[in-house]
Design a protein around this motif. Structure first.
Motif, PDB file in Angstrom:
ATOM      1  N   VAL A  41      47.292 -49.557  -6.971  1.00  0.00           N
ATOM      2  CA  VAL A  41      46.927 -49.598  -8.389  1.00  0.00           C
ATOM      3  C   VAL A  41      47.039 -48.199  -9.004  1.00  0.00           C
ATOM      4  O   VAL A  41      47.423 -48.022 -10.158  1.00  0.00           O
ATOM      5  N   THR A  42      46.731 -47.180  -8.182  1.00  0.00           N
ATOM      6  CA  THR A  42      46.780 -45.796  -8.680  1.00  0.00           C
ATOM      7  C   THR A  42      48.202 -45.239  -8.655  1.00  0.00           C
ATOM      8  O   THR A  42      48.427 -44.113  -9.097  1.00  0.00           O
ATOM      9  N   GLY A  43      49.137 -46.000  -8.091  1.00  0.00           N
ATOM     10  CA  GLY A  43      50.521 -45.525  -8.052  1.00  0.00           C
ATOM     11  C   GLY A  43      50.821 -44.636  -6.872  1.00  0.00           C
ATOM     12  O   GLY A  43      51.764 -43.839  -6.906  1.00  0.00           O
ATOM     13  N   ILE A  44      50.026 -44.756  -5.800  1.00  0.00           N
ATOM     14  CA  ILE A  44      50.279 -43.951  -4.600  1.00  0.00           C
ATOM     15  C   ILE A  44      51.272 -44.701  -3.710  1.00  0.00           C
ATOM     16  O   ILE A  44      51.072 -45.874  -3.382  1.00  0.00           O
ATOM     17  N   ASP A  45      52.355 -44.005  -3.343  1.00  0.00           N
ATOM     18  CA  ASP A  45      53.399 -44.626  -2.512  1.00  0.00           C
ATOM     19  C   ASP A  45      52.903 -44.865  -1.087  1.00  0.00           C
ATOM     20  O   ASP A  45      51.945 -44.234  -0.649  1.00  0.00           O
ATOM     21  N   ASP A  46      53.603 -45.741  -0.366  1.00  0.00           N
ATOM     22  CA  ASP A  46      53.285 -46.010   1.048  1.00  0.00           C
ATOM     23  C   ASP A  46      51.795 -46.304   1.233  1.00  0.00           C
ATOM     24  O   ASP A  46      51.142 -45.777   2.148  1.00  0.00           O
ATOM     25  N   ALA A  47      51.279 -47.153   0.333  1.00  0.00           N
ATOM     26  CA  ALA A  47      49.835 -47.358   0.258  1.00  0.00           C
ATOM     27  C   ALA A  47      49.235 -47.835   1.586  1.00  0.00           C
ATOM     28  O   ALA A  47      48.187 -47.339   2.018  1.00  0.00           O
TER      29      ALA A  47
END
Ligand SMILES: C[S@@+](CC[C@H](N)C(=O)[O-])C[C@H]1O[C@@H](n2cnc3c(N)ncnc32)[C@H](O)[C@@H]1O
Length: 304
Positions: A40-46
């Motif tokens: 949701v925060t746009g962090i890759d490879d979550a």
């Protein structure tokens, strides 16, 4: 399955619930809850990021973690996970949270005093190793050593090499010393606080460098993980990004005349400019740019 001894979380304040709300969930579900927040925060490879941080909190290697995926997370563990997930949601890089990053299959300690080593920089270690293979007692210089990634990985893989490691940042040099000690190469990695090659004399086999190459005008476009957490001194390469590399090429000219080769990491759109700077500094040299594994221009090579 009984908990392993590794998973004792000491001195953690106890709370009934956590903002992430994972207390009592299985490890797998806790990881997914964090991954969702990261996405949701746009962090890759979550999912991977959530796993790395959960394993950090639980002190588990990957195999043990997968063996415990269906076990419930304790209250203390949930609280500790909450804290690291919050830091990551504030865009602190996971390597600074865990204090570790793998580079060239070695574990490096990392702190905000130095850049987090990147996989593409392994190309410079490969090139250096190939160049010094078979030499009796090669001597190389790593300019802008940071946490010691290139210097320590090269020394750890080449038992007869000596590395002079320079940086303007004293805290970065201290981190290199720590990593050199942890990999038992401290007797072959000499740390020198210097502006590029200033004050160095002698004959080197390789001058290898990953100096800053981000254009100042690109600074605001960088991800918050980089812009707000990594040292600007390690990234900002001036108006065209190549100010330091250009200055280094001029400083390196006398050493290349003596037979050293220069390997410098560059940005993927800086190949032509870097070649032009190298030709100006060393009109007699052979100059090329090699791609990284993704096929992007990545390394300037200068040799006689
Ligand atoms: C991109 S980081 C690279 C760190 C490490 N070599 C790596 O690849 O992970 C660049 C490093 O160059 C150092 N640096 C910046 N200006 C310098 C200069 N004028 N002389 C020597 N080192 C410098 C920074 O402090 C930083 O540690």
């Amino acid at each position: 399955m009984p908990r392993t001894g590794h998973r004792n979380i000491r001195n953690q304040p106890r709370k009934a619930s956590t903002p992430l709300g994972v207390h009592g969930m299985t490890l797998a579900n806790a990881q997914h809850a964090a991954a969702k927040a990261f996405e949701v925060t746009g962090i890759d490879d979550a999912l991977l990021e959530a796993e790395i941080l959960l394993r950090h909190v639980l002190h588990l290697d990957r195999a043990s973690y997968f063996a415990e995926l269906n076990q419930p997370i304790s209250e203390e563990e949930a609280e500790a996970y909450d804290q690291v997930v919050s830091r990551r949601l504030a865009r602190e890089p996971s390597a600074y949270i865990t204090g570790h990053r793998e580079f060239f299959a070695l574990d490096f300690r990392v702190t905000p005093d130095a850049l987090i080593p990147r996989p593409e920089t392994e190309l410079l270690v490969e090139a250096t190793r190939a160049r010094i293979a078979g030499e009796d007692a090669p001597l190389i210089v790593d300019v802008g050593v940071g946490c010691g990634a290139i210097a320590v990985a090269t020394a750890a893989n080449q038992p007869n090499v000596t590395v002079i490691a320079t940086d303007v940042s004293f805290p970065a040099l201290a981190l290199t010393r720590l990593n050199a000690r942890l990999h038992n190469v401290d007797s072959r990695v000499a740390c020198v606080q210097a502006d590029l090659l200033s004050g160095l004399h002698g004959r080197f086999d390789v001058i290898v460098t990953n100096l800053p190459y981000v254009r100042t005008s690109d600074w605001e476009t960088l991800e918050p993980e980089i812009r707000e957490h990594e040292p600007r001194l390690a990234l900002d390469g001036g108006p065209d990004g190549l100010s330091l590399i250009k200055r280094l090429l001029h400083q390196a000219a006398p050493f290349v005349e003596e037979g050293a080769e220069v390997y410098a990491e560059i940005g993927d759109d800086q190949g032509e400019e870097a070649i032009a700077h190298a030709r100006t500094a060393m009109p007699w040299a052979n100059v090329a740019v090699l791609p990284d594994l993704a096929g992007r221009d990545r390394m300037l090579v200068v040799k006689r």
